[in-house]
Design an enzyme around this catalytic site. Structure first.
Site, PDB file in Angstrom:
ATOM      1  N   SER A 191       6.542  79.279  32.097  1.00  0.00           N
ATOM      2  CA  SER A 191       7.433  78.189  32.499  1.00  0.00           C
ATOM      3  C   SER A 191       7.481  77.141  31.403  1.00  0.00           C
ATOM      4  O   SER A 191       6.461  76.833  30.763  1.00  0.00           O
ATOM      5  CB  SER A 191       6.935  77.545  33.796  1.00  0.00           C
ATOM      6  N   TYR A 206       1.136  74.007  39.598  1.00  0.00           N
ATOM      7  CA  TYR A 206       2.089  75.027  39.141  1.00  0.00           C
ATOM      8  C   TYR A 206       2.096  75.101  37.612  1.00  0.00           C
ATOM      9  O   TYR A 206       1.943  76.177  37.028  1.00  0.00           O
ATOM     10  CB  TYR A 206       3.484  74.719  39.666  1.00  0.00           C
TER      11      TYR A 206
END
Length: 336
Positions: A191, A206
């Site tokens: 990400s 996350y």
């Protein structure tokens, strides 16, 4: 004779820095475009005839599975829901002449007795196949924009198991066959929240799990390159999927938010290119270069305020759903 005033030293320094930045930007853009313009590679010949894809029933995973099948690669699909696996398998086989094997595996129970049994099934399945590509796509973003203390510990444990632990276990299950054959590619879905953005407050866990994925991929890239295996972490920004709706309100397709299908085409085309960390989509690559010019403190402030706004919106939506689910009393009409 006209007098020409010499530019001040600070201006010359700034102009030089600007020129260097533009030159670096253009060189990176040219390298990226050179990769894009190369003739598409036959992934079957380079790596093998089968690919393992985790989380293939929706979003990026579904689109990547379809793109791999379009290129003639057979699929081992790994997901927790048997019905969803049946649906996506049927969709893929109706469009492409490939073989599909489905493995039901709830990655959130990895390294538990139930997870160990599912992992053995996966190992047994890939042992018989010429698996050349592994796409570790499955990921968890919930509980969304929250402070660390606001979510249950179980939610964090589930995120760690899926985003971090399962990536490790599944990779370890597939790598031995690749090593034996002397070829393969491992694609781990990272990400931009851990690579291109200075911090990602309220999504701390996350982005931290995705940082592990990036470092895991970098080290494996060095470890296995000499064995004919390409390992890369792809670090996208937002893609128009339901997962992205938990991060931002403007998650629908836009100038910097490609559809899942558009991202998947770039992602599959980028397998084996760009080293251990790459950003396959051109829109995302441009966004990353723009962000690189923004000071970290400014990024921190913007991300915090945007994610606080998202937290407020998510809490309001949860309250609305909770009130809609409550039973409502009915008042009996009076008889006069």
């Amino acid at each position: 004779m006209a007098y020409v005033q010499q530019a001040p030293a600070w201006f010359l320094w700034l102009a030089s820095l600007g020129a260097l930045y533009v030159a670096a930007f253009l060189s990176r853009l040219l390298v990226y475009l050179a990769h894009c313009l190369r003739r598409p590679e036959d992934l079957r010949l380079r790596y093998g005839t089968w690919a393992v894809v985790t989380g293939p029933t929706s979003g990026i995973g579904r689109s990547i599975a379809l793109e791999l099948a379009r290129r003639g690669i057979n699929l081992v699909l790994v997901d927790l829901n048997a019905d969803n696996l049946h649906e996506v398998s049927g969709t893929i086989m109706s469009r492409h002449a490939v073989q599909i094997m489905a493995v039901v595996f709830d990655l959130s129970v990895v390294s538990t007795p139930k997870g160990d049994a599912a992992l053995r099934r996966l190992r047994d399945a890939v042992k018989k196949l010429d698996v050349g590509i592994l796409v570790n796509n499955a990921g968890v973003a919930k509980p969304g924009a929250v402070f660390l203390h606001e979510a249950d510990v179980e939610a964090w444990v589930r995120m760690i198991r899926v985003n971090l632990w399962a990536v490790t276990e599944v990779t370890a299950a597939v790598l031995p066959g690749m090593v034996q054959r002397g070829r393969g590619a491992v694609v781990n879905m990272g990400s931009a929240s851990s690579e291109a953005i200075h911090s990602f407050p309220l999504h701390t866990m996350y982005s931290a799990t995705k940082r592990y994925v990036a470092q895991f991929s970098r080290s494996l890239y060095v470890e296995y390159k000499s064995k004919g295996i390409d390992v890369q972490c792809q670090a996208p920004f937002f893609v128009a999927t339901t997962m992205a709706s938990g991060f931002v309100a403007t998650w629908r397709p836009s100038a910097f938010v490609p559809t899942a299908n558009a991202y998947a085409r770039a992602a599959v085309g980028w397998i084996g290119k760009g080293g251990p960390l790459c950003v396959p989509n051109l829109r995302h690559r441009l966004l990353g270069w723009l962000l690189a010019a923004v000071p970290g403190g400014v990024q921190d402030w913007v991300c915090l305020h945007e994610n606080l706004r998202q937290r407020k919106m998510l809490r309001a939506a949860r309250s609305l759903r909770a009130s809609a689910c409550r039973p409502h009393g009915h008042v009996m009409p009076s008889i006069e």
